[in-house]
Motif scaffolding. Structure first.
Motif, PDB file in Angstrom:
ATOM      1  N   ARG A  77       0.844  -1.197   0.000  1.00 28.17           N
ATOM      2  CA  ARG A  77       0.000   0.000   0.000  1.00 28.17           C
ATOM      3  C   ARG A  77       0.884   1.254   0.000  1.00 28.17           C
ATOM      4  O   ARG A  77       0.575   2.239  -0.657  1.00 28.17           O
ATOM      5  CB  ARG A  77      -0.912   0.016   1.228  1.00 28.17           C
ATOM      6  CG  ARG A  77      -1.871  -1.170   1.335  1.00 28.17           C
ATOM      7  CD  ARG A  77      -3.001  -1.115   0.355  1.00 28.17           C
ATOM      8  NE  ARG A  77      -3.956  -2.193   0.563  1.00 28.17           N
ATOM      9  CZ  ARG A  77      -4.925  -2.516  -0.277  1.00 28.17           C
ATOM     10  NH1 ARG A  77      -5.074  -1.841  -1.399  1.00 28.17           N
ATOM     11  NH2 ARG A  77      -5.746  -3.516  -0.022  1.00 28.17           N
TER      12      ARG A  77
ATOM     13  N   ARG B 121      -8.407   5.112   1.608  1.00 28.64           N
ATOM     14  CA  ARG B 121      -7.524   5.928   0.760  1.00 28.64           C
ATOM     15  C   ARG B 121      -8.166   7.267   0.407  1.00 28.64           C
ATOM     16  O   ARG B 121      -7.485   8.241   0.174  1.00 28.64           O
ATOM     17  CB  ARG B 121      -7.183   5.163  -0.527  1.00 28.64           C
ATOM     18  CG  ARG B 121      -8.367   4.933  -1.459  1.00 28.64           C
ATOM     19  CD  ARG B 121      -8.139   3.816  -2.432  1.00 28.64           C
ATOM     20  NE  ARG B 121      -7.848   2.580  -1.716  1.00 28.64           N
ATOM     21  CZ  ARG B 121      -7.686   1.411  -2.326  1.00 28.64           C
ATOM     22  NH1 ARG B 121      -7.769   1.328  -3.637  1.00 28.64           N
ATOM     23  NH2 ARG B 121      -7.431   0.328  -1.631  1.00 28.64           N
TER      24      ARG B 121
ATOM     25  N   HIS C  44      -0.523   7.552   6.853  1.00 26.77           N
ATOM     26  CA  HIS C  44      -1.064   6.270   6.404  1.00 26.77           C
ATOM     27  C   HIS C  44      -0.678   5.152   7.366  1.00 26.77           C
ATOM     28  O   HIS C  44      -1.517   4.333   7.758  1.00 26.77           O
ATOM     29  CB  HIS C  44      -0.550   5.975   4.993  1.00 26.77           C
ATOM     30  CG  HIS C  44      -0.650   4.549   4.586  1.00 26.77           C
ATOM     31  ND1 HIS C  44      -1.852   3.886   4.457  1.00 26.77           N
ATOM     32  CD2 HIS C  44       0.320   3.635   4.273  1.00 26.77           C
ATOM     33  CE1 HIS C  44      -1.627   2.633   4.069  1.00 26.77           C
ATOM     34  NE2 HIS C  44      -0.330   2.461   3.978  1.00 26.77           N
TER      35      HIS C  44
END
Length: 200
Positions: free
Chosen positions: A19, A50, A42
């Motif tokens: 990711r 997202r 994140h």
């Protein structure tokens, strides 16, 4: 315990590092130091979608407004990259998947993830694990509401539900819904939130 809500990234699949790569690729035209700030956000907020993270990048890191259309374009690019890089059964965690396989039918089990729902269902179907779960759900609906909706729909007893996740956002989703939480593959801060012992 009758119902298990499973996070996906970092719990069922070793996908967190990939990711990171996705965000780097999608935001390659922006200053590296700003992308690093997003990656830090994140990593600290793995359970957020997202869509939230791209919006955070523009509004909080770059201090500029962003159109919903632009967020959608970036999220779609991200999904294309993920479908390519994550379609790899070697990334699945054997420990958790073996538990799911052994206990199919013993529990109601749902995937509730911050990952894009269409992408997530595609991966689960392609990797032939969809049949193990009663349903698969993801963003853009927030995990808090995914779990609430499933509890309401199936009339689950809150006291007999547990969410297994790896981020502070997973704990927050469990806490907001009044269900138990188990940390898996997590840092000490998240592990400290665990309020239920679960043996795989």
């Amino acid at each position: 315990m009758n119902v298990i809500f499973w996070d996906f990234d970092g719990v069922l699949m070793d996908s967190n590092a990939i990711r990171n790569t996705g965000f780097e690729k999608v935001l390659a035209d922006y200053p590296p130091e700003q992308v690093e700030q997003l990656l830090s956000f994140h990593k600290a907020n793995g359970g957020l979608s997202r869509y939230v993270k791209f919006r955070y990048f523009f509004e909080k890191i770059r201090n500029e407004s962003v159109m919903e259309e632009q967020i959608t374009i970036l999220a779609t690019r991200f999904s294309v990259i993920m479908k390519d890089l994550l379609l790899n059964e070697d990334l699945l965690f054997s420990e958790t998947l073996d538990f799911v396989k052994r206990n199919q039918g013993n529990y109601k089990m749902h995937i509730t993830s911050g990952s894009d729902q269409e992408e997530l269902r595609y991966l689960c179907e392609s990797l032939k694990i969809s049949y193990l779960f009663d349903s698969v759900h993801g963003s853009p609906t927030a995990k808090i509401f995914l779990i609430k909706d499933l509890i309401d729909l199936h009339k689950y007893d809150h006291s007999k539900c547990v969410l297994i996740g790896d981020s502070i956002n997973d704990w927050e989703a469990a806490d907001a819904n009044g269900i138990l939480f188990m940390a898996y593959n997590s840092d000490e801060i998240v592990k400290s939130k665990t309020n239920y012992s679960f043996i795989f």
